[in-house]
Motif scaffolding. Structure first.
Motif, PDB file in Angstrom:
ATOM      1  N   LEU A   1      76.798 -47.612   7.379  1.00 34.29           N
ATOM      2  CA  LEU A   1      78.072 -48.077   7.904  1.00 34.29           C
ATOM      3  C   LEU A   1      78.825 -46.959   8.625  1.00 34.29           C
ATOM      4  O   LEU A   1      79.491 -47.205   9.639  1.00 34.29           O
ATOM      5  N   THR A   2      78.735 -45.734   8.135  1.00 34.12           N
ATOM      6  CA  THR A   2      79.461 -44.633   8.756  1.00 34.12           C
ATOM      7  C   THR A   2      78.946 -44.350  10.160  1.00 34.12           C
ATOM      8  O   THR A   2      79.734 -44.148  11.096  1.00 34.12           O
ATOM      9  N   PHE A   3      77.631 -44.356  10.315  1.00 29.83           N
ATOM     10  CA  PHE A   3      77.048 -44.029  11.616  1.00 29.83           C
ATOM     11  C   PHE A   3      76.718 -45.268  12.450  1.00 29.83           C
ATOM     12  O   PHE A   3      76.163 -45.140  13.549  1.00 29.83           O
ATOM     13  N   GLY A   4      77.030 -46.458  11.939  1.00 29.18           N
ATOM     14  CA  GLY A   4      76.832 -47.677  12.715  1.00 29.18           C
ATOM     15  C   GLY A   4      75.382 -47.940  13.071  1.00 29.18           C
ATOM     16  O   GLY A   4      75.072 -48.285  14.219  1.00 29.18           O
ATOM     17  N   ILE A   5      74.489 -47.805  12.098  1.00 24.88           N
ATOM     18  CA  ILE A   5      73.056 -47.973  12.378  1.00 24.88           C
ATOM     19  C   ILE A   5      72.460 -49.100  11.532  1.00 24.88           C
ATOM     20  O   ILE A   5      71.292 -49.042  11.130  1.00 24.88           O
ATOM     21  N   VAL A   6      73.262 -50.142  11.253  1.00 21.87           N
ATOM     22  CA  VAL A   6      72.759 -51.304  10.520  1.00 21.87           C
ATOM     23  C   VAL A   6      71.810 -52.090  11.421  1.00 21.87           C
ATOM     24  O   VAL A   6      72.125 -52.350  12.590  1.00 21.87           O
ATOM     25  N   LYS A   7      70.653 -52.463  10.890  1.00 22.85           N
ATOM     26  CA  LYS A   7      69.648 -53.204  11.655  1.00 22.85           C
ATOM     27  C   LYS A   7      69.612 -54.656  11.203  1.00 22.85           C
ATOM     28  O   LYS A   7      69.554 -54.925   9.996  1.00 22.85           O
ATOM     29  N   GLU A   8      69.643 -55.569  12.147  1.00 26.56           N
ATOM     30  CA  GLU A   8      69.595 -56.990  11.805  1.00 26.56           C
ATOM     31  C   GLU A   8      68.263 -57.372  11.174  1.00 26.56           C
ATOM     32  O   GLU A   8      68.212 -58.256  10.312  1.00 26.56           O
ATOM     33  N   GLU A   9      67.193 -56.715  11.585  1.00 28.57           N
ATOM     34  CA  GLU A   9      65.877 -57.055  11.026  1.00 28.57           C
ATOM     35  C   GLU A   9      65.737 -56.613   9.566  1.00 28.57           C
ATOM     36  O   GLU A   9      64.795 -57.037   8.874  1.00 28.57           O
ATOM     37  N   ASP A  10      66.659 -55.767   9.096  1.00 23.59           N
ATOM     38  CA  ASP A  10      66.598 -55.289   7.706  1.00 23.59           C
ATOM     39  C   ASP A  10      67.600 -55.997   6.799  1.00 23.59           C
ATOM     40  O   ASP A  10      67.831 -55.549   5.669  1.00 23.59           O
ATOM     41  N   LEU A  11      68.214 -57.098   7.252  1.00 25.17           N
ATOM     42  CA  LEU A  11      69.230 -57.760   6.442  1.00 25.17           C
ATOM     43  C   LEU A  11      68.660 -58.290   5.134  1.00 25.17           C
ATOM     44  O   LEU A  11      69.326 -58.250   4.096  1.00 25.17           O
ATOM     45  N   ASP A  12      67.434 -58.786   5.148  1.00 26.05           N
ATOM     46  CA  ASP A  12      66.828 -59.270   3.906  1.00 26.05           C
ATOM     47  C   ASP A  12      66.585 -58.114   2.940  1.00 26.05           C
ATOM     48  O   ASP A  12      66.744 -58.259   1.724  1.00 26.05           O
ATOM     49  N   PHE A  13      66.219 -56.964   3.476  1.00 21.90           N
ATOM     50  CA  PHE A  13      66.044 -55.765   2.653  1.00 21.90           C
ATOM     51  C   PHE A  13      67.369 -55.343   2.030  1.00 21.90           C
ATOM     52  O   PHE A  13      67.436 -55.006   0.845  1.00 21.90           O
ATOM     53  N   TYR A  14      68.437 -55.378   2.827  1.00 24.63           N
ATOM     54  CA  TYR A  14      69.756 -55.046   2.291  1.00 24.63           C
ATOM     55  C   TYR A  14      70.154 -56.020   1.193  1.00 24.63           C
ATOM     56  O   TYR A  14      70.749 -55.624   0.180  1.00 24.63           O
ATOM     57  N   ARG A  15      69.846 -57.280   1.382  1.00 22.14           N
ATOM     58  CA  ARG A  15      70.205 -58.303   0.390  1.00 22.14           C
ATOM     59  C   ARG A  15      69.546 -58.015  -0.958  1.00 22.14           C
ATOM     60  O   ARG A  15      70.177 -58.100  -2.015  1.00 22.14           O
ATOM     61  N   LYS A  16      68.275 -57.636  -0.939  1.00 21.14           N
ATOM     62  CA  LYS A  16      67.571 -57.334  -2.183  1.00 21.14           C
ATOM     63  C   LYS A  16      68.186 -56.111  -2.873  1.00 21.14           C
ATOM     64  O   LYS A  16      68.299 -56.079  -4.102  1.00 21.14           O
ATOM     65  N   LEU A  17      68.580 -55.124  -2.084  1.00 22.01           N
ATOM     66  CA  LEU A  17      69.201 -53.942  -2.675  1.00 22.01           C
ATOM     67  C   LEU A  17      70.547 -54.289  -3.305  1.00 22.01           C
ATOM     68  O   LEU A  17      70.887 -53.783  -4.378  1.00 22.01           O
ATOM     69  N   VAL A  18      71.310 -55.159  -2.650  1.00 20.47           N
ATOM     70  CA  VAL A  18      72.612 -55.550  -3.193  1.00 20.47           C
ATOM     71  C   VAL A  18      72.446 -56.285  -4.510  1.00 20.47           C
ATOM     72  O   VAL A  18      73.152 -56.015  -5.491  1.00 20.47           O
ATOM     73  N   VAL A  19      71.517 -57.209  -4.582  1.00 21.52           N
ATOM     74  CA  VAL A  19      71.293 -57.970  -5.814  1.00 21.52           C
ATOM     75  C   VAL A  19      70.799 -57.049  -6.928  1.00 21.52           C
ATOM     76  O   VAL A  19      71.212 -57.167  -8.089  1.00 21.52           O
ATOM     77  N   GLY A  20      69.939 -56.103  -6.596  1.00 20.10           N
ATOM     78  CA  GLY A  20      69.424 -55.190  -7.613  1.00 20.10           C
ATOM     79  C   GLY A  20      70.465 -54.245  -8.157  1.00 20.10           C
ATOM     80  O   GLY A  20      70.320 -53.740  -9.277  1.00 20.10           O
ATOM     81  N   SER A  21      71.524 -53.977  -7.391  1.00 20.84           N
ATOM     82  CA  SER A  21      72.591 -53.079  -7.831  1.00 20.84           C
ATOM     83  C   SER A  21      73.926 -53.799  -7.888  1.00 20.84           C
ATOM     84  O   SER A  21      74.981 -53.197  -7.644  1.00 20.84           O
ATOM     85  N   ALA A  22      73.896 -55.079  -8.234  1.00 21.17           N
ATOM     86  CA  ALA A  22      75.102 -55.914  -8.170  1.00 21.17           C
ATOM     87  C   ALA A  22      76.170 -55.480  -9.151  1.00 21.17           C
ATOM     88  O   ALA A  22      77.350 -55.780  -8.954  1.00 21.17           O
ATOM     89  N   TRP A  23      75.803 -54.786 -10.229  1.00 19.15           N
ATOM     90  CA  TRP A  23      76.804 -54.412 -11.229  1.00 19.15           C
ATOM     91  C   TRP A  23      77.751 -53.332 -10.719  1.00 19.15           C
ATOM     92  O   TRP A  23      78.828 -53.130 -11.267  1.00 19.15           O
TER      93      TRP A  23
END
Length: 514
Positions: free
Chosen positions: A250-272
């Motif tokens: 987010l700081t460097f503005g390098i979010v990739k749309e093709e990695d959104l599913d990967f980000y989703r899995k990371l969020v669920v795994g660290s949801a606490w």
């Protein structure tokens, strides 16, 4: 003269023919009206589109003029910007040469001193010293949150400076001994960099990051993903590391749309982790929130799901109170299972209480955070928590000391075994070690006159058993001295009773503690 024949053309039309022509006229009229309406609709649509295009042209003209004005302002202020950058470089060179900002050995006891210390690192572009200093000031994290952006503004290249400052820990921890988690420091520095990189005129719409630094940031993100695969995937990653990775994107503005599913899995795994709902929205996966919430509920993470629900405003779809009650029910069931599996042992009772206690604390905190007291009063939960706290205290309390192993008789003639031993049936069996036998001289001559003789003590020179063969060796009958004065042998002069008791006590202690 004959009659003149009448031709068919002069005959009047029939009724059927008239009706046919009437129907044809009606159809033509309807068709004309339909075509007229169609062309009228097309004309209106074209007019609307034309007006919309004109409005867009006006908007673009306005934006273009604003951009041109902004560019002119930036062009006119370019000299000032270059002058500011030149001053930063000169200050850095001067600081390195004169060491004017080098106060590393001085104590930082206030916010002003902290800011000067941070600026000294930034002016000298000492990124590694800056990172080490920030990592050692965790107790002053709130002051750092205010002062770091001000200090980073003194850097000639803040983005590159931050990447170098966190390189010791992110994307791979290079420390030989990783005793502490420094993800908090990385996140803090990355967050502080955002306002420093914002364009002073265009604002957040343009981030001042050079192409080389952005490329380096992308390589760091890819390296973190590769290292994650080597460590065993998403299941083994630590939530603080995930937070650092997301903040880096987010700081460097390098979010990739093709990695959104990967980000989703990371969020669920660290949801606490508390920041995950906000990070998920910033990453652009808001449309996947309902599925993520349902997945958290299926995993038994109802409290984490409640945080996501309030962040995206899905309270009507997922009632928080129902989820919190379900979470408490699951915790109670897990505590019961622990007790059943361990046959209600003391340790199992402690574990079960701690399991339920942590669940109650999480639910009470959630109720207070989202103001759910009206629909879910926490009073009963707090009472139950107090009960479990008592169980925890009793578990930590040391075991009550057993009966004293040394009890003194009223006559102060030696230690007395515990009273519990008096309940032993077998006189020759005891849990205490047998006292040493008092070795008597082989001679059985008569004691000299005046020598005090105490009551017979089994095992201390008198080899005959006690009067009651079933009495315990530590019962009063077997060991306590008689209440009446001791007797002397016949023919001996009267004894001095205090002297006799003292002699007896001394002999007993010497024999017992030999």
């Amino acid at each position: 003269m004959g009659s003149i024949p009448i031709s068919e053309s002069t005959q009047p039309p029939s009724l059927d023919e008239f009706q046919r022509q009437t129907s044809l006229m009606t159809s033509c009229t309807l068709l004309w009206k339909e075509l007229s309406d169609h062309f009228t609709s097309l004309e209106e649509t074209l007019m609307k589109k034309s007006d919309a295009i004109k409005d867009k042209i006006k908007t673009l003209d306005t934006e273009t003029k604003a951009s041109l004005v902004s560019l002119e302002e930036r062009e006119t202020t370019m000299d000032n910007s270059l002058a500011i950058a030149l001053k930063k470089v000169e200050a850095a060179v001067q600081a390195a040469a004169t060491n004017s900002y080098d106060n590393e050995k001085e104590e930082v006891d206030d916010s002003e001193g902290l800011l000067l210390k941070l600026k000294s690192f930034c002016l000298r572009m000492d990124s590694f010293g800056f990172g080490a200093f920030v990592c050692g000031k965790k107790k002053e994290i709130e002051s750092l949150r205010v002062q770091i952006p001000l200090a980073l503004a003194e850097c000639a290249d803040p983005a590159r400076f931050v990447l170098e400052a966190i390189s010791e820990v992110f994307p791979v921890d290079k420390r030989k001994v990783c005793m502490t988690d420094l993800s908090w420091a990385c996140v803090l520095v990355l967050e502080s960099l955002i306002p420093v990189m914002v364009d002073p005129i265009l604002g957040k719409s343009r981030v001042l990051v050079t192409p080389s630094v952005r490329s380096n940031a992308k390589e760091i993100a890819d390296k973190w993903k590769e290292n994650l695969d080597l460590l065993g995937g998403i299941e083994n990653v630590k939530p603080p590391d995930v937070h650092t990775f997301f903040q880096h994107l987010l700081t460097f503005g390098i979010v990739k749309e093709e990695d959104l599913d990967f980000y989703r899995k990371l969020v669920v795994g660290s949801a606490w982790r508390k920041q995950m709902p906000k990070l998920a929205l910033a990453l652009g996966i808001a449309d996947q929130m309902p599925d993520m919430i349902e997945e958290l509920i299926s995993r038994g993470q109802q409290v984490d799901a409640v945080h996501f629900i309030h962040e995206v405003g899905l309270v009507d779809r997922f009632p928080p109170v129902t989820l919190l009650k379900s979470f408490l029910k699951d915790a109670k069931k897990a505590a019961t299972t622990i007790l059943e599996d361990n046959n209600n042992s003391s340790h199992a009772v402690f574990l079960a209480a701690r399991k339920e206690q942590s669940a109650l604390k999480a639910v009470i905190k959630c109720i207070e955070e989202y103001k759910l007291e009206a629909v879910f009063p926490p009073e009963n939960l707090k009472k139950r928590l107090e009960q479990l706290e008592k169980v925890k205290v009793e578990k930590k309390r040391p075991a009550a000391a057993g009966p004293a192993n040394k009890r003194t008789r009223a006559s102060n003639v030696g230690p007395m075994p515990p009273a519990k031993a008096g309940r032993i049936t077998n006189a020759n069996v005891s849990s205490f070690p047998a006292p040493p036998t008092f070795v008597r001289s082989p001679s059985h001559t008569q004691y000299p006159a005046g020598y005090a003789v105490g009551p017979p003590v089994y095992g201390l020179g008198n080899r005959s058993p006690p009067t009651n063969p079933y009495a315990s060796p530590y019962s009063p009958e077997a060991t306590a001295p008689p209440l009446s004065p001791p007797l002397s042998y016949p023919g001996t002069p009267p004894m001095n009773y205090p002297t006799a008791y003292a002699a007896y006590g001394q002999a007993y202690q010497q024999a017992y503690y030999r």
